[in-house]
Write an enzyme that holds these catalytic residues in place. Structure first.
Site, PDB file in Angstrom:
ATOM      1  N   HIS A 179       0.875  -1.173   0.000  1.00 22.46           N
ATOM      2  CA  HIS A 179       0.000   0.000   0.000  1.00 22.46           C
ATOM      3  C   HIS A 179       0.911   1.221   0.000  1.00 22.46           C
ATOM      4  O   HIS A 179       1.452   1.590   1.043  1.00 22.46           O
ATOM      5  CB  HIS A 179      -0.895   0.006   1.241  1.00 22.46           C
ATOM      6  N   ASN A 211      -6.773   0.529  -2.645  1.00 25.49           N
ATOM      7  CA  ASN A 211      -7.455   1.394  -1.678  1.00 25.49           C
ATOM      8  C   ASN A 211      -6.705   2.702  -1.429  1.00 25.49           C
ATOM      9  O   ASN A 211      -6.427   3.096  -0.298  1.00 25.49           O
ATOM     10  CB  ASN A 211      -7.715   0.651  -0.362  1.00 25.49           C
ATOM     11  N   ARG A 217       0.050   4.349  -1.044  1.00 24.24           N
ATOM     12  CA  ARG A 217      -0.695   5.536  -0.601  1.00 24.24           C
ATOM     13  C   ARG A 217      -0.834   6.659  -1.625  1.00 24.24           C
ATOM     14  O   ARG A 217      -1.365   7.720  -1.285  1.00 24.24           O
ATOM     15  CB  ARG A 217      -0.059   6.127   0.668  1.00 24.24           C
ATOM     16  N   ASP A 261       2.572  -6.675   2.730  1.00 21.53           N
ATOM     17  CA  ASP A 261       1.431  -5.853   3.140  1.00 21.53           C
ATOM     18  C   ASP A 261       1.931  -4.537   3.744  1.00 21.53           C
ATOM     19  O   ASP A 261       1.367  -4.033   4.716  1.00 21.53           O
ATOM     20  CB  ASP A 261       0.518  -6.605   4.119  1.00 21.53           C
TER      21      ASP A 261
END
Length: 444
Positions: free
Chosen positions: A60, A92, A62, A298
């Site tokens: 992730h 996400n 961002r 992750d």
């Protein structure tokens, strides 16, 4: 430019051999124990191991939308330092990558700033099956079966059936049963104890959701990858993979347990939550015996200020991408696994799961994504040395033996002995989904 790397112990698909590896441009041109091929640059790697670049299939980073925590420029430099030459990033971000247009926006951002190779999943929602059917330039579709924000939560059975039945790209999911989590939260009530996070997101939440997703995969004959396995029960489920299902472990579910909450508190608050030392041991066994195929990070950074908020205001997630390979090499030195196993879990297997073309192995014709590692190098993880934008690590103060010391991406050196030296940007990962994934290539 032609580069010869000589005298290294080279981790090849069929074993470790001391051979010369010839890199010509972006490709591995030759592997020869007695090479007389002329080169523009010769690197004497005596005493070092040469491995394929790590492929981290769950990060992730961002960007866009949350770049105060991380961005592609910082994260890709952390990758280079950690021996990660290709990352696959989750949808996400803000906005969520749930359309082809938004997916391609992220690809453009990476093309302008990432010094390592990159790819991006497209996210599933209850309403975007039409987009998912026609998506391209992506490793696959990410479903959040629990634990999500915005429009990405998909826990209604009808929507899940539609996604598994009507799409063709490989699927992956965050598996925590939302109804179980909500019921646990209501039962436990208001709490400021971070240890309750593992009681709220308990073993059953993970097990129920993973069993549900595997049932969908088998009934619809659809390839499916279980992210961040955290329980022994899930490891047992994954023994019956039906040549369709693969699974992965993450460093925090290997090295941390609920026993570490008193020491590290919200810094190790994760979704799925940390479990017991018995679960840690079960995950190691599942990696060793092949029930789990992949190790990914992750990597999910937040600022230290955000993480140090009292529970439950504290967000879940932690940074690890620049230390993941060293954490595993340290285990090699401890005798817990072999460097060949590490290369399988972190390089070859993720390339096969996601059908990534010409990556994950040291072989003639493959991309020259390479890492020299020094199995004798000792160094300590320190917050002040982290390249990730959030600037901290839950392993702060931990000494590890075995570190990447030089990294190449598509033949271009991007990291050398503590310094990012990239002069070119990485490239977009290419997928050939006709290959059929991990089990279809088991004997390749």
């Amino acid at each position: 430019m032609r580069t010869k790397i000589k005298n290294a112990q080279v981790v090849l698909p069929d074993g470790i051999v001391q051979v010369d590896v010839i890199v010509d441009g972006a490709k591995i041109a030759d592997i020869d124990a007695a090479s007389q091929i002329a080169a523009d640059e010769t690197i004497d790697a005596a005493g070092l191991h040469l491995i394929p670049g790590v492929i981290d299939d769950q990060v992730h980073f961002r960007e866009p939308g949350l770049t105060h925590k991380e961005d592609l420029a910082h994260a890709s430099r952390a990758c280079a330092k950690g021996g990660v030459t290709t990352f696959l990033e989750m949808p996400n971000t803000v906005p969520n990558a749930i359309t082809q247009e938004l997916l391609e926006d992220k690809l453009r951002l990476a093309a302008a700033s990432s010094i390592v190779n990159y790819g991006f999943y497209i996210g599933a929602t209850p309403e975007n099956t039409g987009e998912l059917k026609h998506a391209s330039r992506t490793p696959g579709i990410k479903i959040f079966i629990g634990s999500s924000t915005g429009d990405l939560l998909v826990d209604e059975q009808e929507a899940l059936e539609r996604i598994f039945a009507e799409t063709t790209l490989p699927l992956t999911a965050h598996c925590e049963d939302e109804s179980t989590v909500r019921a646990n939260r209501e039962r436990i009530g208001a709490t400021s104890d971070v240890a309750d996070h593992s009681r709220i997101r308990d073993h059953q939440a993970a097990l129920i959701a993973t069993r549900r997703a595997m049932d969908l995969a088998v009934r619809h004959k659809h390839r499916f990858h279980v992210l961040h396995v955290s329980t022994a029960g899930e490891c047992d489920l994954l023994a019956d993979h039906h040549n369709l299902v693969t699974g992965e472990a993450c460093p925090h579910h290997i090295f941390f347990s609920i026993d570490d909450y008193p020491r590290l508190g919200t810094l190790i608050q994760m979704n799925p939550s940390l479990k017991t030392k018995a679960d840690n041991a079960a995950i190691w066994r599942a990696l060793s015996d092949g029930r789990l195929q992949v190790i990914a990070t992750d990597h999910a950074p937040h600022t230290l200020e955000e993480k140090q908020q009292p529970y439950p205001q504290s967000p879940s997630g932690l940074p690890v991408v620049e230390n993941s390979l060293a954490l595993l090499l340290n285990e090699v030195n401890r005798g817990r696994c072999t460097i060949e196993q590490v290369v399988h879990w972190m390089c070859d297997a993720p390339a096969r799961v996601w059908d990534i073309v010409d990556k994950g192995r040291i072989a003639v014709g493959y991309d020259a994504d390479l890492v020299l590692v020094d199995m004798n190098k000792r160094d300590t993880v320190l917050n002040e040395n982290q390249l990730t934008k959030c600037g901290w690590s839950p392993w702060h103060g931990v000494q590890l033996t075995g570190w990447p010391v030089r990294t190449w991406v598509m033949g271009n050196e991007v990291y050398r002995e503590g310094q990012v030296v990239a002069t070119q940007l990485g490239g977009e990962a290419v997928y050939d989904h006709a290959r059929g994934g991990y089990w279809a290539t088991a004997n390749a």
